[in-house]
Design an enzyme around this catalytic site. Sequence first.
Site, PDB file in Angstrom:
ATOM      1  N   GLU A 167      53.044  -0.246  36.440  1.00 12.32           N
ATOM      2  CA  GLU A 167      53.125   1.320  35.754  1.00 12.32           C
ATOM      3  C   GLU A 167      53.816   1.249  34.450  1.00 12.32           C
ATOM      4  O   GLU A 167      54.886   2.105  34.410  1.00 12.32           O
ATOM      5  CB  GLU A 167      53.904   2.024  36.746  1.00 12.32           C
ATOM      6  CG  GLU A 167      52.939   1.890  38.038  1.00 12.32           C
ATOM      7  CD  GLU A 167      53.552   2.632  39.488  1.00 12.32           C
ATOM      8  OE1 GLU A 167      54.393   3.238  39.310  1.00 12.32           O
ATOM      9  OE2 GLU A 167      52.741   2.478  40.368  1.00 12.32           O
ATOM     10  N   ASN A 208      49.378  -3.504  36.292  1.00 14.59           N
ATOM     11  CA  ASN A 208      48.976  -2.511  37.386  1.00 14.59           C
ATOM     12  C   ASN A 208      49.378  -1.128  36.969  1.00 14.59           C
ATOM     13  O   ASN A 208      50.411  -0.978  36.553  1.00 14.59           O
ATOM     14  CB  ASN A 208      49.184  -3.204  38.517  1.00 14.59           C
ATOM     15  CG  ASN A 208      49.113  -2.242  39.801  1.00 14.59           C
ATOM     16  OD1 ASN A 208      47.590  -2.527  39.946  1.00 14.59           O
ATOM     17  ND2 ASN A 208      49.765  -2.073  40.540  1.00 14.59           N
ATOM     18  N   HIS A 245      44.852   5.765  43.715  1.00 14.45           N
ATOM     19  CA  HIS A 245      45.261   6.839  44.335  1.00 14.45           C
ATOM     20  C   HIS A 245      44.588   8.013  44.129  1.00 14.45           C
ATOM     21  O   HIS A 245      45.120   8.841  43.271  1.00 14.45           O
ATOM     22  CB  HIS A 245      47.067   6.975  44.164  1.00 14.45           C
ATOM     23  CG  HIS A 245      47.754   5.722  44.672  1.00 14.45           C
ATOM     24  ND1 HIS A 245      47.744   5.141  45.794  1.00 14.45           N
ATOM     25  CD2 HIS A 245      48.441   4.871  43.741  1.00 14.45           C
ATOM     26  CE1 HIS A 245      48.609   4.200  46.049  1.00 14.45           C
ATOM     27  NE2 HIS A 245      48.827   3.710  44.714  1.00 14.45           N
ATOM     28  N   GLU A 273      45.184  -0.455  44.978  1.00 14.71           N
ATOM     29  CA  GLU A 273      46.236   0.336  45.970  1.00 14.71           C
ATOM     30  C   GLU A 273      45.322   1.651  46.482  1.00 14.71           C
ATOM     31  O   GLU A 273      45.704   2.753  46.438  1.00 14.71           O
ATOM     32  CB  GLU A 273      47.219   0.899  45.143  1.00 14.71           C
ATOM     33  CG  GLU A 273      48.362  -0.319  44.587  1.00 14.71           C
ATOM     34  CD  GLU A 273      49.454   0.076  44.200  1.00 14.71           C
ATOM     35  OE1 GLU A 273      49.876   1.411  44.325  1.00 14.71           O
ATOM     36  OE2 GLU A 273      49.961  -0.607  43.493  1.00 14.71           O
ATOM     37  N   ASP A 275      43.817   4.675  47.947  1.00 12.46           N
ATOM     38  CA  ASP A 275      43.764   5.815  49.178  1.00 12.46           C
ATOM     39  C   ASP A 275      43.436   6.909  48.635  1.00 12.46           C
ATOM     40  O   ASP A 275      43.300   7.088  47.406  1.00 12.46           O
ATOM     41  CB  ASP A 275      45.314   5.763  49.786  1.00 12.46           C
ATOM     42  CG  ASP A 275      46.372   6.081  48.681  1.00 12.46           C
ATOM     43  OD1 ASP A 275      46.138   6.554  47.667  1.00 12.46           O
ATOM     44  OD2 ASP A 275      47.494   5.466  49.070  1.00 12.46           O
TER      45      ASP A 275
HETATM   46  O1  9MR Z   1      54.133   2.474  49.435  1.00 15.86           O
HETATM   47  C1  9MR Z   1      55.724   1.974  48.838  1.00 15.86           C
HETATM   48  C2  9MR Z   1      56.572   3.025  49.198  1.00 15.86           C
HETATM   49  O2  9MR Z   1      56.866   2.671  50.356  1.00 15.86           O
HETATM   50  C3  9MR Z   1      57.725   2.991  48.422  1.00 15.86           C
HETATM   51  O3  9MR Z   1      59.014   3.904  48.753  1.00 15.86           O
HETATM   52  C4  9MR Z   1      57.447   3.371  47.050  1.00 15.86           C
HETATM   53  C5  9MR Z   1      58.685   3.159  46.127  1.00 15.86           C
HETATM   54  O4  9MR Z   1      58.572   3.622  44.611  1.00 15.86           O
HETATM   55  O5  9MR Z   1      56.419   2.322  46.356  1.00 15.86           O
HETATM   56  C6  9MR Z   1      55.250   2.697  47.027  1.00 15.86           C
HETATM   57  O6  9MR Z   1      54.096   1.941  46.756  1.00 15.86           O
HETATM   58  C7  9MR Z   1      53.837   2.317  45.390  1.00 15.86           C
HETATM   59  C8  9MR Z   1      53.437   0.736  44.853  1.00 15.86           C
HETATM   60  O7  9MR Z   1      54.616  -0.179  44.747  1.00 15.86           O
HETATM   61  C9  9MR Z   1      53.219   0.812  43.147  1.00 15.86           C
HETATM   62  N1  9MR Z   1      52.157   1.937  42.933  1.00 15.86           N
HETATM   63  C10 9MR Z   1      52.334   3.372  43.676  1.00 15.86           C
HETATM   64  C11 9MR Z   1      52.653   2.964  45.424  1.00 15.86           C
HETATM   65  C12 9MR Z   1      52.720   4.305  45.896  1.00 15.86           C
HETATM   66  O8  9MR Z   1      53.578   5.086  45.530  1.00 15.86           O
END
Ligand code: 9MR
Length: 385
Positions: A167, A208, A245, A273, A275
């Site tokens: 990101e 990513n 997402h 990722e 959803d």
């Molecule tokens: O699913 C993850 C969540 O449990 C964490 O709190 C969060 C932290 O910022 O990250 C979430 O996963 C993210 C992923 O690592 C990167 N892309 C977005 C995902 C959803 O927020």
Amino acid sequence: MRIPGMTAATIAAACGLVLALFSGAAAPAAPAAAAPSTLKEAAQTTGRYFGGIMSTNSLANGTATSLAAREFDMITPENEMKWDTTEPNQGDFHYDRGDAIVDWARSQGMRVRGHTLVWYSPDADSQLPAWVKQLPLDQVRAAMENHVTELVSHYKGKLYAWDVVNEPFNDDGTYRNSVFHQAMGRDYIAHALRAARAADPDVKLYLNDYGIEGDNTAKSNAMYDLVKWLKDEGVPLDGVGFESHFQVGQLPHGIQSNMKRFADLGVDVAVTEYDNRMPVTDPQTQRPVNPGDLNQQATDTASVVSACLNTARCVGVSQWAVGDADNWVPHSFPGQGSATLFDVGYAPKPAYHAALNALGGGGGTQPQPWGRWNTADEIRGVNSP
Ligand code: 9MR
């Protein structure tokens, strides 16, 4: 009769071919192979994978682990390889949580995507520890390269891929104002990729991001320009992950053409990722939902899977959950949920069957009677894998 342009030899060859075809047709037909009935097997017949995530919590949930092992052949640790877990204090490395997931996945014959080495998000829980954000800028590069080198070396030979930089962009396509960007400009991305390659020559190195799935948006164009620059500079980069997402009925325009333009730069692409959220009333059960939304989710899911299948360098699709019960959406988007292929009881939803069918599979566990709201316990009873 003489056929113009044909010699006796070519006529004889043609007759032989006709005979061979005829005798082939007369031979007993081989039994038709049954269509694969799990996501991973169906994906494998296309040379791809179907993945999901695993967390420390889900690893202790037998329903989640057996469903994941049945349906997925690629696993991404949800949080267990992030910087705050792996290096909470400078030089103090912890691998137990990540190791547990990697060991479990490999024992099930699954591959693993490492996630993630360098990530700054403006959100409070971006999982970059304070000590990194507070470093004097002239120490950031060494700390970043050390972190990358340590993690990639630890997992050398055990992972399929690493999300090396996660990101990097704001939604308008500008670079996020991270401590890494402050210290090195966009060169931080090249430095991280080079450090990763030096530590493991074989693991696939990815960038990513989310919001880069549509063709020709400010953010996807920014990622495109970054990838082009890195490739032009000879920086090691193997793939781009499109997080994906989404919200039901609102897929970005041009997912497939966007995948193709990235692939044409000489990188693999993947849905990393996936959803697809919808309004829900109760965050616990993630119900009720509008049945029309479930059907739209199925349609959207088939489109996303098909975009990957239609892109030669799209290597696979992963969803960001085992199922709705462990998906991040209800925590981050109040009033939204039901975003994955399996419900809170890990029963398959219409989107699961849509993904399976799009991959050329069939059968599998049948959809639930969505006309009424089963309790999680009912669903567990009916569907425990
Ligand atoms: O699913 C993850 C969540 O449990 C964490 O709190 C969060 C932290 O910022 O990250 C979430 O996963 C993210 C992923 O690592 C990167 N892309 C977005 C995902 C959803 O927020």
